[in-house]
Design an enzyme around this catalytic site. Structure first.
Site, PDB file in Angstrom:
ATOM      1  N   ASN A  91       0.798  -1.242   0.040  1.00  0.00           N
ATOM      2  CA  ASN A  91       0.098  -0.078  -0.096  1.00  0.00           C
ATOM      3  C   ASN A  91       1.092   1.311   0.139  1.00  0.00           C
ATOM      4  O   ASN A  91       0.351   2.374  -0.416  1.00  0.00           O
ATOM      5  CB  ASN A  91      -0.849  -0.077   1.410  1.00  0.00           C
ATOM      6  CG  ASN A  91      -1.620   1.363   1.570  1.00  0.00           C
ATOM      7  OD1 ASN A  91      -2.670   1.681   0.905  1.00  0.00           O
ATOM      8  ND2 ASN A  91      -0.993   2.015   2.305  1.00  0.00           N
ATOM      9  N   TYR A 157       2.741   9.586 -11.564  1.00  0.00           N
ATOM     10  CA  TYR A 157       2.196   8.670 -10.476  1.00  0.00           C
ATOM     11  C   TYR A 157       1.175   7.797 -11.223  1.00  0.00           C
ATOM     12  O   TYR A 157       1.042   6.573 -10.957  1.00  0.00           O
ATOM     13  CB  TYR A 157       1.237   9.615  -9.656  1.00  0.00           C
ATOM     14  CG  TYR A 157       0.246   9.127  -8.566  1.00  0.00           C
ATOM     15  CD1 TYR A 157       0.794   8.615  -7.511  1.00  0.00           C
ATOM     16  CD2 TYR A 157      -1.159   9.059  -8.780  1.00  0.00           C
ATOM     17  CE1 TYR A 157      -0.085   7.824  -6.546  1.00  0.00           C
ATOM     18  CE2 TYR A 157      -1.811   8.488  -8.178  1.00  0.00           C
ATOM     19  CZ  TYR A 157      -1.407   7.901  -6.933  1.00  0.00           C
ATOM     20  OH  TYR A 157      -2.477   7.209  -6.105  1.00  0.00           O
ATOM     21  N   ALA A 159       1.592   6.444 -14.127  1.00  0.00           N
ATOM     22  CA  ALA A 159       2.204   5.694 -14.730  1.00  0.00           C
ATOM     23  C   ALA A 159       2.569   4.504 -13.660  1.00  0.00           C
ATOM     24  O   ALA A 159       2.679   3.254 -14.087  1.00  0.00           O
ATOM     25  CB  ALA A 159       3.498   6.103 -15.303  1.00  0.00           C
ATOM     26  N   ILE A 190     -10.268   9.326  -1.870  1.00  0.00           N
ATOM     27  CA  ILE A 190     -10.712   8.815  -0.250  1.00  0.00           C
ATOM     28  C   ILE A 190     -10.146   9.629   0.754  1.00  0.00           C
ATOM     29  O   ILE A 190      -9.082  10.409   0.478  1.00  0.00           O
ATOM     30  CB  ILE A 190      -9.832   7.451  -0.042  1.00  0.00           C
ATOM     31  CG1 ILE A 190      -9.948   6.434  -1.156  1.00  0.00           C
ATOM     32  CG2 ILE A 190      -9.895   6.744   1.257  1.00  0.00           C
ATOM     33  CD1 ILE A 190     -11.484   6.018  -1.146  1.00  0.00           C
TER      34      ILE A 190
END
Ligand code: NAP
Length: 257
Positions: A91, A157, A159, A190
């Protein structure tokens, strides 16, 4: 109902903040043995204490996923603490803005190094342990930005996030013989600590462009991650799930009711 995560060994990279913290909290609430990894020791220790205070089993390990040796060390430390590794959540990610005209090679390297190479390094480090688990799972946090949508200033980002999806499809084939699955969640907008700082007006403007009329919560993402980690999702691999309140569906603002 999904199978219990009680006692499962779970490693969440970038688990000290934002979506990763939500994922770690969800696994801890399910009785898993959770390890969170990140660079900032103070933030990591603080989150681990918070999860423990809420009754969870959690520990912080310092690691920079852009370094393969750190990934090897965080996996080894997780195995030592929990006796194995069942679920790896890749993550950790960064999203500094840079226009194409101004983007430096260093900025490109940083974003690809953490978001894409960091995902590969973490999976490589965990291969053997996940294979021994008997129900090994990898869940990657990608994004809608890159694989589905674009955003000026975030080409590097995007890519990196699209690259993660290319990675999981081939990785799924290599992990499958050991019964290990790898899937990705693709969050929309989010609410995290960083976004909340932008203020209520920003949040309302963003929410207006989302069919479900609200931004997502870290719990919305964590629920999908828990599903991919469950026994019930054991026949799903190399797949992706968009969690965006319908944001990527309308052709234009006029298309929404
Ligand atoms: P965040 O609140 O900034 O948290 C990022 C986490 O990643 C932190 O725990 C950070 O800890 C860790 N991290 C960053 N670089 C790292 C590195 N080199 N090694 C280890 N850990 C590192 O971000 P977020 O919004 O929760 O984003 C988490 C993931 O969700 C990212 O992959 C992002 O691309 C994705 N995503 C977010 C959204 C959103 O709306 N928030 C939407 C789509 C996708 P340290 O700084 O201590 O290292």
């Amino acid at each position: 109902m999904f199978s219990s995560m009680k006692g499962r060994s779970v490693l969440v990279t970038g688990g000290s903040k934002g979506i990763g913290k939500g994922i770690a909290a969800a696994f801890a609430a399910e009785g898993a043995q959770v390890v969170i990894a990140g660079r900032d020791r103070q933030a990591g220790e603080s989150t681990a204490s918070e999860l423990a205070a809420a009754g969870g089993n959690a520990r912080y390990i310092q690691a920079d996923v852009a370094k393969s040796e750190d990934c090897a060390q965080m996996v080894a430390a997780t195995i030592e603490r929990n006796g194995g590794l069942d679920v790896l959540c890749c993550n950790a990610g960064v999203f500094p803005a840079a226009s194409l005209a101004e983007m430096t090679p260093g900025q490109l390297d940083e974003v690809l190094g953490i978001n894409l190479k960091g995902t590969v390094f973490a999976v490589q480090a965990a291969l053997d342990a996940l294979g021994r688990s008997g129900h090994g799972r990898v869940v990657v946090t990608s994004s809608i930005t890159g694989p589905v949508t674009g955003y000026a200033g975030w080409a590097h980002y995007g890519a990196s996030k699209a690259g993660q999806l290319g990675f999981i499809r081939s990785a799924a084939l290599e992990l499958a013989p050991a019964g290990v699955t790898i899937n990705a969640v693709m969050p929309g907008n989010i609410i995290t600590e960083g976004l909340a700082d932008l203020g209520e007006e920003y949040e309302q403007t963003m929410a207006a462009s989302i069919p479900l009329k609200r931004l997502g919560s870290v719990a919305d993402i964590a629920s999908a991650v828990l599903f991919f980690a469950s026994e019930q999702a054991g026949y799903i691999t190399g797949q992706t799930l968009i969690i965006d309140g319908g944001q990527t569906i309308p052709e234009s603002l006029e298309a929404m009711v």
